[in-house]
Design an enzyme around this catalytic site. Structure first.
Site, PDB file in Angstrom:
ATOM      1  N   LYS A 202      -7.703 -20.752  23.243  1.00  0.00           N
ATOM      2  CA  LYS A 202      -6.987 -21.780  23.982  1.00  0.00           C
ATOM      3  C   LYS A 202      -7.613 -21.941  25.376  1.00  0.00           C
ATOM      4  O   LYS A 202      -7.907 -23.040  25.810  1.00  0.00           O
ATOM      5  CB  LYS A 202      -5.530 -21.337  24.079  1.00  0.00           C
ATOM      6  CG  LYS A 202      -4.593 -22.272  24.754  1.00  0.00           C
ATOM      7  CD  LYS A 202      -3.168 -21.754  24.529  1.00  0.00           C
ATOM      8  CE  LYS A 202      -2.235 -22.244  25.594  1.00  0.00           C
ATOM      9  NZ  LYS A 202      -0.879 -21.740  25.418  1.00  0.00           N
ATOM     10  N   GLU A 208     -12.881 -10.918  25.162  1.00  0.00           N
ATOM     11  CA  GLU A 208     -13.314 -10.497  23.819  1.00  0.00           C
ATOM     12  C   GLU A 208     -13.942 -11.665  23.065  1.00  0.00           C
ATOM     13  O   GLU A 208     -15.036 -11.556  22.506  1.00  0.00           O
ATOM     14  CB  GLU A 208     -12.112  -9.978  23.012  1.00  0.00           C
ATOM     15  CG  GLU A 208     -11.503  -8.690  23.516  1.00  0.00           C
ATOM     16  CD  GLU A 208     -10.406  -8.908  24.548  1.00  0.00           C
ATOM     17  OE1 GLU A 208     -10.404  -9.955  25.244  1.00  0.00           O
ATOM     18  OE2 GLU A 208      -9.547  -8.027  24.687  1.00  0.00           O
ATOM     19  N   GLY A 271       0.066 -19.000  22.161  1.00  0.00           N
ATOM     20  CA  GLY A 271      -0.939 -18.493  21.229  1.00  0.00           C
ATOM     21  C   GLY A 271      -0.338 -17.988  19.919  1.00  0.00           C
ATOM     22  O   GLY A 271      -0.790 -18.344  18.832  1.00  0.00           O
ATOM     23  N   ARG A 272       0.706 -17.166  20.040  1.00  0.00           N
ATOM     24  CA  ARG A 272       1.260 -16.550  18.827  1.00  0.00           C
ATOM     25  C   ARG A 272       2.077 -17.519  17.981  1.00  0.00           C
ATOM     26  O   ARG A 272       2.575 -17.157  16.926  1.00  0.00           O
ATOM     27  CB  ARG A 272       2.086 -15.314  19.206  1.00  0.00           C
ATOM     28  CG  ARG A 272       3.198 -15.560  20.216  1.00  0.00           C
ATOM     29  CD  ARG A 272       3.725 -14.247  20.774  1.00  0.00           C
ATOM     30  NE  ARG A 272       4.667 -14.428  21.869  1.00  0.00           N
ATOM     31  CZ  ARG A 272       4.343 -14.611  23.141  1.00  0.00           C
ATOM     32  NH1 ARG A 272       3.062 -14.676  23.485  1.00  0.00           N
ATOM     33  NH2 ARG A 272       5.268 -14.731  24.080  1.00  0.00           N
ATOM     34  N   GLU A 357       5.447  -9.360  21.354  1.00  0.00           N
ATOM     35  CA  GLU A 357       4.914 -10.016  22.544  1.00  0.00           C
ATOM     36  C   GLU A 357       5.952 -10.995  23.111  1.00  0.00           C
ATOM     37  O   GLU A 357       5.955 -11.290  24.296  1.00  0.00           O
ATOM     38  CB  GLU A 357       3.597 -10.743  22.229  1.00  0.00           C
ATOM     39  CG  GLU A 357       2.718 -10.887  23.465  1.00  0.00           C
ATOM     40  CD  GLU A 357       1.347 -11.477  23.191  1.00  0.00           C
ATOM     41  OE1 GLU A 357       1.234 -12.406  22.375  1.00  0.00           O
ATOM     42  OE2 GLU A 357       0.376 -11.011  23.806  1.00  0.00           O
ATOM     43  N   HIS A 388       5.211   5.390  -1.030  1.00  0.00           N
ATOM     44  CA  HIS A 388       4.536   6.674  -1.219  1.00  0.00           C
ATOM     45  C   HIS A 388       4.113   7.286   0.112  1.00  0.00           C
ATOM     46  O   HIS A 388       3.278   8.184   0.134  1.00  0.00           O
ATOM     47  CB  HIS A 388       3.330   6.502  -2.144  1.00  0.00           C
ATOM     48  CG  HIS A 388       3.760   6.118  -3.524  1.00  0.00           C
ATOM     49  ND1 HIS A 388       3.920   7.036  -4.535  1.00  0.00           N
ATOM     50  CD2 HIS A 388       4.139   4.910  -4.031  1.00  0.00           C
ATOM     51  CE1 HIS A 388       4.348   6.400  -5.626  1.00  0.00           C
ATOM     52  NE2 HIS A 388       4.488   5.119  -5.338  1.00  0.00           N
ATOM     53  N   LYS A 508      -6.023  -6.167  31.359  1.00  0.00           N
ATOM     54  CA  LYS A 508      -7.195  -7.064  31.368  1.00  0.00           C
ATOM     55  C   LYS A 508      -7.880  -7.014  32.729  1.00  0.00           C
ATOM     56  O   LYS A 508      -9.098  -6.929  32.829  1.00  0.00           O
ATOM     57  CB  LYS A 508      -6.756  -8.523  31.145  1.00  0.00           C
ATOM     58  CG  LYS A 508      -6.385  -8.884  29.745  1.00  0.00           C
ATOM     59  CD  LYS A 508      -6.231 -10.410  29.678  1.00  0.00           C
ATOM     60  CE  LYS A 508      -5.370 -10.844  28.526  1.00  0.00           C
ATOM     61  NZ  LYS A 508      -5.013 -12.260  28.553  1.00  0.00           N
TER      62      LYS A 508
HETATM   63  C1  G6Q Z   1      -0.275 -15.126  22.375  1.00  0.00           C
HETATM   64  C2  G6Q Z   1      -0.995 -14.619  23.506  1.00  0.00           C
HETATM   65  C3  G6Q Z   1      -2.349 -14.033  23.211  1.00  0.00           C
HETATM   66  C4  G6Q Z   1      -3.464 -15.050  23.086  1.00  0.00           C
HETATM   67  C5  G6Q Z   1      -4.799 -14.308  23.156  1.00  0.00           C
HETATM   68  C6  G6Q Z   1      -5.985 -15.223  23.012  1.00  0.00           C
HETATM   69  O1  G6Q Z   1       0.779 -15.687  22.429  1.00  0.00           O
HETATM   70  O2  G6Q Z   1      -1.032 -15.582  24.479  1.00  0.00           O
HETATM   71  O3  G6Q Z   1      -2.345 -13.224  22.060  1.00  0.00           O
HETATM   72  O4  G6Q Z   1      -3.344 -15.783  21.920  1.00  0.00           O
HETATM   73  O5  G6Q Z   1      -4.874 -13.602  24.351  1.00  0.00           O
HETATM   74  O6  G6Q Z   1      -5.984 -16.192  24.021  1.00  0.00           O
HETATM   75  P1  G6Q Z   1      -6.969 -17.397  23.964  1.00  0.00           P
HETATM   76  O7  G6Q Z   1      -6.629 -18.236  22.768  1.00  0.00           O
HETATM   77  O8  G6Q Z   1      -6.797 -18.142  25.244  1.00  0.00           O
HETATM   78  O9  G6Q Z   1      -8.358 -16.831  23.819  1.00  0.00           O
END
Ligand code: G6Q
Length: 544
Positions: A202, A208, A271-272, A357, A388, A508
């Site tokens: 986003k 990463e 994001g989630r 989260e 198990h 971070k």
């Molecule tokens: C989700 C969070 C988080 C996010 C990641 C990736 O709700 O905001 O998990 O999706 O940190 O972020 P970017 O899509 O900006 O790389």
């Protein structure tokens, strides 16, 4: 005005008096009473420590939390993510009503949603039909999604969940970890000329993802060079092999991606919660636009159910309230998600992010320390595997662990009686957890007296059973929406902000400073004694 939590106390007074075994004895009709259907899912919640009085009190708790109004505020685009000043409109991504209008800052967001969906459809068609070609004119065979967190977990979970609907001659890979092994092992499996990278971020700044994307870009350029392309053409090949899912056009262009191949989303999609939008591109390539639309339909059905059904017959509200009963009433610290369908193997991991989260917060909306327990720990594994291993603790341990059992009546892969056996376990476990086995029953079976305590099952362990006919795009969409709304309801009742995630920031930021110290000529020594020593040890191992 009463403190709304009095209703939980009232619920607890009744709930704690009787066991699930006793409740069933008293009311054999409770399975019918405490069950409902919505959007292709049947929920049996009768194996809980509840009766009508308990549910009535819990409903009052929901009402006095202003839930009805909060639901409307979310669906109509009010800026309920107050700490980030954003609307929360993942439901707009799957709003299939052609007449609907949802305004944010005076502008209807739905035309943009439909535009991106159409763009995704055209693009995925061209990849699926073999019309999208790589630098040597070959068709794309491998799709590598590079993203993390919300830009990874949804696509990974759904790609596996909908495997029967995927185009099997396309291979999908998901690279998330900044551990170079993740990328290296993926690149070992693919040929550059046939590989499409989807950079899913986003913000387009996530360490990463951007590190992996840049490394993948270098790799592609070097592979293209090896195939005989000039440096200029090899660099130009990036546009044929990389697309972006992002809100950041400038950064995307700087990376070398043609902005035409950027699939946008908006700051009102967390994001989630982003799977049903651009972040779902890899999934749409896998299952095709028609199936993707069915996924959205499933989401939409559950959204409508959540928004319109009265609380007493509202599946997300009921699940949320039962969770609150155990978290806040009984002090349960976790709940377990147990899918009895191999295709849902990554659903617990997906749910972990969605729930933890969102509701892992200790400060309420007024900025005060929350005096109630909030988001529970979520964990789980596909069902029979768990039987198990950790089920021992659920059956006979000292912790109360409410469980959600998720299963499907039909399998995509009938082989002999395997599915009957799977489902026999599915049903038997909830029975065993609820009803247990008394000491007397053990004795009747001839268990020696010294072993009776060990072979006794107390029972009275709460479970929910979620059953659908078959795992399809539609039922998957509805299942995800069900949990999204459950999490939302709990956030409202706990009076916390469910749509920010400040708790992931500190690490971070510190990682940047540590990274500088790992590579600097001389480390700063500005960390605490433990961290300084660890950094020194690492540097020494690497001869720095
Ligand atoms: C989700 C969070 C988080 C996010 C990641 C990736 O709700 O905001 O998990 O999706 O940190 O972020 P970017 O899509 O900006 O790389």
């Amino acid at each position: 005005m009463t403190d709304k939590w009095e209703h939980l106390d009232a619920a607890m007074t009744v709930s704690s008096k009787k066991t699930i075994q006793e409740l069933f004895k008293e009311d054999p009709a409770r399975a019918e009473k405490f069950s409902l259907e919505a959007a292709g899912w049947y929920l049996d919640y009768s194996k809980n420590r509840i009766d009508e009085k308990v549910m009535k009190s819990l409903m009052k708790l929901a009402r006095e939390s202003g839930l009805k109004e909060e639901i409307e505020r979310m669906f109509t685009g009010k800026k309920i993510n107050a700490t980030e000043g954003r609307a929360v409109l993942h439901t707009a991504l799957r709003n299939l009503d052609p007449k609907a209008k949802i305004k944010v800052d005076g502008k209807d967001v739905l035309p943009g949603v439909r535009r991106v969906l159409a763009q995704m459809g055209d693009f995925s068609d061209s990849v699926r039909r073999g019309q999208w070609k790589g630098f040597s004119g070959r068709k794309i065979k491998n799709i590598v999604n590079i993203g993390i967190g919300g830009s990874d977990l949804g696509p990974v979970m759904a790609n596996l969940a909908l495997t029967p609907y995927t185009k099997r001659n396309l291979k999908f890979y998901f690279v998330s970890n900044v551990d170079s092994t993740h990328l290296a092992e993926t690149l070992r499996s693919v040929k550059a000329a046939e590989t499409l990278f989807i950079v899913a971020s986003k913000t387009f700044t996530t360490q990463e993802t951007m590190s992996n994307a840049l490394a993948a870009k270098e790799w592609l350029i070097s592979e293209a060079r090896k195939a005989g392309l000039s440096l200029k053409d090899a660099k130009g090949a990036v546009a044929k092999h990389f697309v972006a899912l992002s809100t950041a056009a400038k950064e995307v262009a700087e990376f070398g991606i043609d902005v035409k191949n950027m699939f946008g989303f908006w700051d009102w999609v967390g994001g989630r919660y982003s799977l049903p939008g651009a972040i779902g591109l890899s999934l749409m390539i896998a299952i095709g636009r028609v199936n993707y639309k069915k996924l959205l339909k499933g989401y939409y059905k559950m959204d409508r159910h959540f928004r319109t059904a009265r609380f007493e017959r509202n599946m997300p509200v009921i699940l949320a309230l039962l969770g609150i009963l155990y978290s806040n009433g009984y002090g349960a610290e976790s709940y377990c998600c147990l899918p009895y369908d191999q295709y849902l193997a990554r659903f617990p991991a997906y749910l972990q992010q969605m729930d933890m989260e969102s509701n892992g917060k200790c400060v309420d909306r007024d900025g005060n320390q929350s005096y109630r327990e909030t988001g529970p720990i979520v964990w789980g594994e596909p069902g029979t595997n768990g039987q198990h291993s950790f089920y021992q603790l659920i059956h006979q341990g000292t912790h109360l662990i409410p469980c959600d059992f998720i299963g499907c009546c039909r399998t995509h892969n009938p082989i002999g009686d395997l599915h009957d056996k799977l489902m026999a376990n599915f049903f038997a476990q909830t029975e065993a957890l609820a009803f247990g086995k008394s000491a007397d029953e053990c004795r009747k079976e001839g268990v020696p007296e010294n072993l009776v305590p060990f072979k006794t099952f107390e029972g009275n362990k709460p479970t929910n059973t979620l059953l659908c006919e078959k795992l399809t795009p539609e039922t998957l969409g509805a299942l995800v929406a069900l949990y999204e709304h459950k999490v939302f309801v709990q956030g409202v009742i706990w009076n916390i902000y469910s749509f920010d995630q400040w708790g992931v920031q500190l690490g971070k930021v510190l990682a940047k400073g540590v990274l500088a110290d790992l590579t600097a000529k001389k480390p700063s020594g500005k960390h605490d004694a433990s961290t300084n020593a660890l950094v020194a040890k690492y540097r020494k191992a690497l001869g720095r």
